[in-house]
Structures are given as structure tokens and as C-alpha cells.
Design a protein around this motif. Structure first.
Motif, mmCIF file in Angstrom:
data_model
loop_
_atom_site.group_PDB
_atom_site.id
_atom_site.type_symbol
_atom_site.label_atom_id
_atom_site.label_comp_id
_atom_site.label_asym_id
_atom_site.label_seq_id
_atom_site.Cartn_x
_atom_site.Cartn_y
_atom_site.Cartn_z
ATOM 1 N N VAL A 1 6.035 76.112 77.169
ATOM 2 C CA VAL A 1 6.196 77.558 77.253
ATOM 3 C C VAL A 1 7.668 77.887 77.496
ATOM 4 O O VAL A 1 8.400 77.114 78.123
ATOM 5 N N TYR A 2 8.064 79.034 76.978
ATOM 6 C CA TYR A 2 9.422 79.543 77.146
ATOM 7 C C TYR A 2 9.455 80.476 78.350
ATOM 8 O O TYR A 2 8.623 81.379 78.470
ATOM 9 N N VAL A 3 10.420 80.252 79.244
ATOM 10 C CA VAL A 3 10.583 81.090 80.426
ATOM 11 C C VAL A 3 11.827 81.945 80.221
ATOM 12 O O VAL A 3 12.937 81.421 80.081
ATOM 13 N N ALA A 4 11.646 83.263 80.172
ATOM 14 C CA ALA A 4 12.762 84.191 79.978
ATOM 15 C C ALA A 4 13.385 84.493 81.334
ATOM 16 O O ALA A 4 12.821 85.234 82.137
ATOM 17 N N LEU A 5 14.535 83.899 81.592
ATOM 18 C CA LEU A 5 15.205 84.085 82.876
ATOM 19 C C LEU A 5 15.885 85.443 82.926
ATOM 20 O O LEU A 5 16.293 85.990 81.905
ATOM 21 N N GLY A 6 16.039 85.979 84.127
ATOM 22 C CA GLY A 6 16.623 87.300 84.278
ATOM 23 C C GLY A 6 18.026 87.299 84.831
ATOM 24 O O GLY A 6 18.605 88.347 85.069
ATOM 25 N N SER A 7 18.600 86.105 85.047
ATOM 26 C CA SER A 7 19.937 86.017 85.625
ATOM 27 C C SER A 7 20.657 84.813 85.049
ATOM 28 O O SER A 7 20.042 83.771 84.796
ATOM 29 N N THR A 8 21.974 84.954 84.848
ATOM 30 C CA THR A 8 22.772 83.835 84.352
ATOM 31 C C THR A 8 23.246 82.921 85.482
ATOM 32 O O THR A 8 23.994 81.980 85.234
ATOM 33 N N ASP A 9 22.826 83.201 86.712
ATOM 34 C CA ASP A 9 23.163 82.300 87.812
ATOM 35 C C ASP A 9 22.638 80.904 87.488
ATOM 36 O O ASP A 9 21.474 80.735 87.105
ATOM 37 N N VAL A 10 23.488 79.897 87.638
ATOM 38 C CA VAL A 10 23.107 78.537 87.278
ATOM 39 C C VAL A 10 22.159 77.960 88.317
ATOM 40 O O VAL A 10 22.467 77.922 89.513
ATOM 41 N N LEU A 11 21.004 77.515 87.869
ATOM 42 C CA LEU A 11 20.037 76.870 88.752
ATOM 43 C C LEU A 11 20.301 75.365 88.763
ATOM 44 O O LEU A 11 20.636 74.786 87.728
ATOM 45 N N PRO A 12 20.137 74.716 89.906
ATOM 46 C CA PRO A 12 20.386 73.269 89.987
ATOM 47 C C PRO A 12 19.208 72.464 89.445
ATOM 48 O O PRO A 12 18.573 71.687 90.152
ATOM 49 N N ILE A 13 18.899 72.677 88.185
ATOM 50 C CA ILE A 13 17.821 71.944 87.528
ATOM 51 C C ILE A 13 18.366 71.330 86.254
ATOM 52 O O ILE A 13 19.357 71.794 85.692
ATOM 53 N N GLU A 14 17.705 70.290 85.787
ATOM 54 C CA GLU A 14 18.117 69.621 84.567
ATOM 55 C C GLU A 14 16.896 69.036 83.878
ATOM 56 O O GLU A 14 15.796 68.996 84.446
ATOM 57 N N ARG A 15 17.106 68.594 82.665
ATOM 58 C CA ARG A 15 16.024 68.033 81.868
ATOM 59 C C ARG A 15 15.322 66.911 82.621
ATOM 60 O O ARG A 15 15.961 66.015 83.171
#
Length: 242
Positions: free
Chosen positions: A96-110
Motif C-alpha cells: 500500500v502507498y502511504v501519502a505523507l503530509g510532511s517533508t520532515d525526514v523520518l528515521p526509517i529505511e528500506r
């Protein structure tokens, strides 16, 4: 020319220091990290049953998805691009595609395992908006990419999941305006043409790929055109060509 192997790999640039990563990993094991992104479109959570798999989300009709149904899923990160507000995630039932609402970088990766709470939003393929994201651990379980044909890619059923394609490169060029040194390949496979984006492609000899037979592993997603899909997070192997 023999069976030359050309590997092109990319990974989301999170920009965290080693110390920061270590702290995140320790906290993640305790399941104590969470981020919220602004909810788009004014969608509000309802009292309907909670959707707990991506398969259940994608099984909704367009009308059902438009009701902003409550989502709470544990998924693995397939692809993340903060600048373009893109997050592709998957579980054993689909993606599923998650439409984020902020360009703040989240500390997540593949490969990270995360929990997402949000609501459904009707689109060509149902997506999730208003996401609250909680880190569960590094790393999650990424499924082995499955080889898919053009019809399967165009159906959207494999969107946001790892796929494998085999075909011939018909064009290869830098993608204008890309912030990640991205290259764009047009790859002909039986039934149609697939657009492939490769990150961190600076210094690659793109011309040498033209007319080469390739095997490409990446994450599938839909495009706005009627004749192609695209892959991201690609690993490309050249299997032939002069």
C-alpha cells in the motif's frame, strides 16, 4: 560480449549519524518511537472495523475507501522518499502507498518494520493518509521479488511490492531535476514498456545500457500514463547486449 553483470543499487538517504542510528535501534526494540504526519483532505477516522492488513485495504471498493476507514497495520518499508512524500510498504498480503503530509525526514529505511495508523483514501489504488508511524524494529522481512509481466504490473496488484522484470533497455538518460542523481530507463518487456528509475546513478555509463538485455529488481508503482509502470529501489543486472 559475454554475460556482463552491472549492479545498480540505491537506498533512501536518511542522513542520520551513526550514534543517532544506534539510539534509534535501541529505542525501536522497545517499540517506543512514533511520528505523526498531518492528515490530508480533512479525512476523519470512523467507528468502522479496523483494517489490519494491506490486502484488506486493497480489497475495498472505491466507495468504501472514500469513507476514511481506520487502518492499523504492521508492515515493512519497501521505499521511502521524504521530499516527494512517498512511502511504499508491504506485508504478506500485499502493498500500500502511504501519502505523507510532511517533508520532515523520518528515521526509517528500506526493510524496517513499522506500525502505521491512519485512514483510507480513495485513489486508483486505495492509499493511506493521516499516518501515525511507529518504529518496531530493524529489519523487517522483505519478500523475495517475484517476476511479473506487463499485465500484472499494469493491474496495480503488485504496487508497492518488490518485483522482478526481464527485458531490453530502449532508452537511458538522467532524469531532469532529480535531487538524487536519478536515471530513467525505458525497458521493453513482453506486452509493453516499463519506466524504471534508478537512484544515485551519477557516473554510470547510461549509453552502454541501451539495447542490453537486463534483469531488474525493484519496487513497483503506478504512473499517470496509460502505457507504463515504474520501479524504484532498483537492482539491475545486464544479461546480454553488445
Amino acid at each position: 560480449m559475454g554475460h556482463t553483470v552491472l549492479e545498480m543499487r540505491s537506498a533512501p538517504a536518511i542522513g542520520l549519524s551513526r550514534r543517532r542510528m544506534a539510539v534509534l535501534q535501541i529505542i525501536a526494540l522497545a517499540g517506543a518511537m512514533a511520528w505523526s504526519t498531518p492528515q490530508s483532505g480533512g479525512a476523519q477516522m470512523t467507528q468502522s472495523p479496523i483494517l489490519t492488513t494491506t490486502g484488506a485495504i486493497q480489497g475495498l471498493s472505491h466507495a468504501e475507501a472514500a469513507k476514511a476507514l481506520h487502518v492499523d497495520v504492521v508492515v515493512t518499508v519497501e521505499y521511502y522518499e521524504a521530499k516527494r512524500l512517498r512511502l511504499f510498504v508491504s506485508d504478506s498480503t500485499g502493498g500500500v502507498y502511504v501519502a505523507l503530509g510532511s517533508t520532515d525526514v523520518l528515521p526509517i529505511e528500506r526493510g524496517d518494520l513499522i506500525e502505521i495508523e491512519g485512514v483510507t483514501d480513495a485513489s486508483f489504488r486505495t492509499r493511506v493518509t493521516g499516518a501515525k508511524i511507529r518504529m518496531l524494529g530493524r529489519k523487517g522481512s522483505l519478500a523475495q521479488p517475484r517476476e511479473e509481466g506487463f499485465r500484472e504490473l499494469m493491474s496495480g496488484r503488485e504496487d508497492c511490492r518488490s518485483v522482478l522484470i526481464r527485458g531490453t533497455v530502449r532508452s537511458a538518460s538522467p532524469k531532469p531535476g532529480s535531487a538524487k542523481d536519478m536515471a530513467q530507463l525505458m525497458v521493453q518487456i513482453p506486452g509493453g514498456t516499463v519506466r524504471v528509475y534508478v537512484e544515485n546513478a551519477r557516473g554510470m555509463d547510461l549509453e552502454s545500457l541501451i539495447d542490453s538485455e537486463v534483469q531488474i529488481g525493484g519496487v513497483a508503482g503506478g504512473s499517470s500514463t496509460a502505457d507504463s509502470s515504474f520501479c524504484k529501489q532498483c537492482s539491475t543486472r545486464r544479461t546480454g547486449g553488445s
